[in-house]
Design a protein around this motif. Structure first.
Motif, PDB file in Angstrom:
ATOM      1  N   LYS A  51       9.871   2.362 -13.548  1.00  0.00           N
ATOM      2  CA  LYS A  51      10.944   2.849 -12.596  1.00  0.00           C
ATOM      3  C   LYS A  51      11.090   2.003 -11.334  1.00  0.00           C
ATOM      4  O   LYS A  51      12.190   1.850 -10.789  1.00  0.00           O
ATOM      5  CB  LYS A  51      10.548   4.361 -11.991  1.00  0.00           C
ATOM      6  N   ASN A  52      10.235   0.975 -10.820  1.00  0.00           N
ATOM      7  CA  ASN A  52      10.221   0.116  -9.973  1.00  0.00           C
ATOM      8  C   ASN A  52      11.043  -1.378 -10.471  1.00  0.00           C
ATOM      9  O   ASN A  52      11.085  -2.084  -9.542  1.00  0.00           O
ATOM     10  CB  ASN A  52       9.208  -0.064  -9.081  1.00  0.00           C
ATOM     11  N   LEU A  53      11.145  -1.283 -11.598  1.00  0.00           N
ATOM     12  CA  LEU A  53      11.837  -2.443 -12.377  1.00  0.00           C
ATOM     13  C   LEU A  53      13.384  -2.671 -11.529  1.00  0.00           C
ATOM     14  O   LEU A  53      13.993  -1.881 -11.686  1.00  0.00           O
ATOM     15  CB  LEU A  53      11.666  -2.613 -13.532  1.00  0.00           C
ATOM     16  N   LYS A  54      13.641  -3.969 -11.456  1.00  0.00           N
ATOM     17  CA  LYS A  54      14.947  -4.432 -11.036  1.00  0.00           C
ATOM     18  C   LYS A  54      15.978  -4.423 -12.258  1.00  0.00           C
ATOM     19  O   LYS A  54      15.485  -5.359 -12.866  1.00  0.00           O
ATOM     20  CB  LYS A  54      15.013  -5.479  -9.950  1.00  0.00           C
ATOM     21  N   THR A  55      16.522  -3.338 -12.465  1.00  0.00           N
ATOM     22  CA  THR A  55      17.570  -3.640 -13.607  1.00  0.00           C
ATOM     23  C   THR A  55      18.745  -3.686 -13.315  1.00  0.00           C
ATOM     24  O   THR A  55      19.488  -3.157 -12.294  1.00  0.00           O
ATOM     25  CB  THR A  55      17.173  -2.372 -14.540  1.00  0.00           C
ATOM     26  N   VAL A  56      19.790  -3.937 -14.360  1.00  0.00           N
ATOM     27  CA  VAL A  56      21.363  -4.052 -14.241  1.00  0.00           C
ATOM     28  C   VAL A  56      21.763  -2.673 -15.236  1.00  0.00           C
ATOM     29  O   VAL A  56      21.352  -2.603 -16.136  1.00  0.00           O
ATOM     30  CB  VAL A  56      21.981  -5.254 -14.900  1.00  0.00           C
ATOM     31  N   GLU A  57      22.325  -1.737 -14.445  1.00  0.00           N
ATOM     32  CA  GLU A  57      22.807  -0.351 -15.126  1.00  0.00           C
ATOM     33  C   GLU A  57      23.780  -0.532 -16.308  1.00  0.00           C
ATOM     34  O   GLU A  57      24.808  -1.065 -15.585  1.00  0.00           O
ATOM     35  CB  GLU A  57      22.919   0.479 -14.196  1.00  0.00           C
ATOM     36  N   LYS A  58      23.595  -0.090 -17.341  1.00  0.00           N
ATOM     37  CA  LYS A  58      25.070  -0.210 -18.145  1.00  0.00           C
ATOM     38  C   LYS A  58      24.776   1.314 -18.697  1.00  0.00           C
ATOM     39  O   LYS A  58      23.845   1.862 -19.389  1.00  0.00           O
ATOM     40  CB  LYS A  58      24.757  -0.888 -19.386  1.00  0.00           C
ATOM     41  N   ASP A  59      25.966   2.244 -18.547  1.00  0.00           N
ATOM     42  CA  ASP A  59      26.301   3.369 -19.195  1.00  0.00           C
ATOM     43  C   ASP A  59      27.205   3.647 -20.180  1.00  0.00           C
ATOM     44  O   ASP A  59      28.270   3.009 -20.293  1.00  0.00           O
ATOM     45  CB  ASP A  59      26.724   4.217 -17.935  1.00  0.00           C
ATOM     46  N   TYR A  60      26.585   3.786 -21.509  1.00  0.00           N
ATOM     47  CA  TYR A  60      27.404   3.829 -22.439  1.00  0.00           C
ATOM     48  C   TYR A  60      27.218   5.348 -23.200  1.00  0.00           C
ATOM     49  O   TYR A  60      27.109   5.622 -24.317  1.00  0.00           O
ATOM     50  CB  TYR A  60      26.784   2.850 -23.586  1.00  0.00           C
ATOM     51  N   THR A  61      27.759   6.185 -22.253  1.00  0.00           N
ATOM     52  CA  THR A  61      27.850   7.455 -22.500  1.00  0.00           C
ATOM     53  C   THR A  61      28.931   8.150 -22.458  1.00  0.00           C
ATOM     54  O   THR A  61      29.780   7.585 -21.712  1.00  0.00           O
ATOM     55  CB  THR A  61      26.730   8.481 -21.749  1.00  0.00           C
ATOM     56  N   SER A  62      29.294   9.307 -23.020  1.00  0.00           N
ATOM     57  CA  SER A  62      30.637  10.021 -22.697  1.00  0.00           C
ATOM     58  C   SER A  62      30.509  10.755 -21.441  1.00  0.00           C
ATOM     59  O   SER A  62      31.708  11.211 -21.062  1.00  0.00           O
ATOM     60  CB  SER A  62      30.757  10.994 -23.907  1.00  0.00           C
ATOM     61  N   ARG A  63      29.593  10.941 -20.803  1.00  0.00           N
ATOM     62  CA  ARG A  63      29.323  11.575 -19.603  1.00  0.00           C
ATOM     63  C   ARG A  63      29.611  12.940 -19.448  1.00  0.00           C
ATOM     64  O   ARG A  63      30.038  13.511 -18.616  1.00  0.00           O
ATOM     65  CB  ARG A  63      30.039  10.937 -18.444  1.00  0.00           C
ATOM     66  N   GLU A  64      29.493  13.526 -20.985  1.00  0.00           N
ATOM     67  CA  GLU A  64      29.637  15.045 -20.874  1.00  0.00           C
ATOM     68  C   GLU A  64      28.254  15.546 -20.654  1.00  0.00           C
ATOM     69  O   GLU A  64      27.296  15.185 -20.817  1.00  0.00           O
ATOM     70  CB  GLU A  64      29.820  15.414 -22.551  1.00  0.00           C
ATOM     71  N   LYS A  65      28.333  16.900 -20.105  1.00  0.00           N
ATOM     72  CA  LYS A  65      26.957  17.961 -19.894  1.00  0.00           C
ATOM     73  C   LYS A  65      26.424  18.293 -21.261  1.00  0.00           C
ATOM     74  O   LYS A  65      27.108  18.054 -22.242  1.00  0.00           O
ATOM     75  CB  LYS A  65      27.384  19.101 -18.989  1.00  0.00           C
ATOM     76  N   ASP A  66      25.168  18.325 -21.218  1.00  0.00           N
ATOM     77  CA  ASP A  66      24.483  19.050 -22.208  1.00  0.00           C
ATOM     78  C   ASP A  66      24.126  17.953 -23.301  1.00  0.00           C
ATOM     79  O   ASP A  66      23.945  18.451 -24.447  1.00  0.00           O
ATOM     80  CB  ASP A  66      24.817  20.293 -22.675  1.00  0.00           C
ATOM     81  N   LYS A  67      24.560  16.651 -23.100  1.00  0.00           N
ATOM     82  CA  LYS A  67      24.029  15.701 -24.113  1.00  0.00           C
ATOM     83  C   LYS A  67      22.637  15.066 -23.703  1.00  0.00           C
ATOM     84  O   LYS A  67      22.300  14.885 -22.873  1.00  0.00           O
ATOM     85  CB  LYS A  67      25.066  14.528 -24.001  1.00  0.00           C
ATOM     86  N   ASP A  68      21.963  14.835 -24.875  1.00  0.00           N
ATOM     87  CA  ASP A  68      20.572  14.167 -24.820  1.00  0.00           C
ATOM     88  C   ASP A  68      20.745  12.612 -24.462  1.00  0.00           C
ATOM     89  O   ASP A  68      21.530  12.169 -25.244  1.00  0.00           O
ATOM     90  CB  ASP A  68      19.932  14.495 -26.083  1.00  0.00           C
ATOM     91  N   ILE A  69      20.369  12.327 -23.427  1.00  0.00           N
ATOM     92  CA  ILE A  69      20.514  10.748 -22.997  1.00  0.00           C
ATOM     93  C   ILE A  69      19.159  10.116 -23.070  1.00  0.00           C
ATOM     94  O   ILE A  69      18.153  10.569 -22.855  1.00  0.00           O
ATOM     95  CB  ILE A  69      20.935  10.480 -21.492  1.00  0.00           C
TER      96      ILE A  69
END
Length: 107
Positions: A51-69
């Motif tokens: 959690k304290n790692l500096k990362t570049v965020e990439k979101d490859y999701t549909s952003r729909e609710k109730d989906k397992d991420i």
């Protein structure tokens, strides 16, 4: 405009394609899974170590609710990318078989 992502797991690589309006397909990126640190369901305690790692965020999701991420941390060049994915059960099982010590489901 509907937006979907398709994940292709082929011989130690993960390819991410973007599908726009169910018509146009574009390859977004390709990842070498030998450089993966962890693949875990969002909320899995194994992610706490990163959690304290500096990362570049990439979101490859549909952003729909109730989906397992699921979260994948992977080295990409000089960066570590934090990928947000919505994998199918089949893809999760393939990862679990290929990378059992790096794949974690939330308890």
């Amino acid at each position: 405009l509907s937006l979907e992502y398709e994940y292709l797991f082929v011989s130690k690589t993960l390819e991410v394609d973007k599908i726009m309006s169910k018509q146009k397909r574009k390859k977004v990126c390709e990842y070498d899974l030998e450089k993966m640190e962890i693949f875990a369901e969002e909320g899995a305690y194994q992610l706490d170590d990163f959690k304290n790692l500096k990362t570049v965020e990439k979101d490859y999701t549909s952003r729909e609710k109730d989906k397992d991420i699921w979260i994948m941390l992977i080295h990409q060049g000089k960066d570590i990318e934090r990928l947000r994915l919505e994998p199918s059960e089949q893809l999760i099982n393939a990862f679990r078989n290929q990378y059992p010590r790096k794949t974690f489901k939330k308890m």
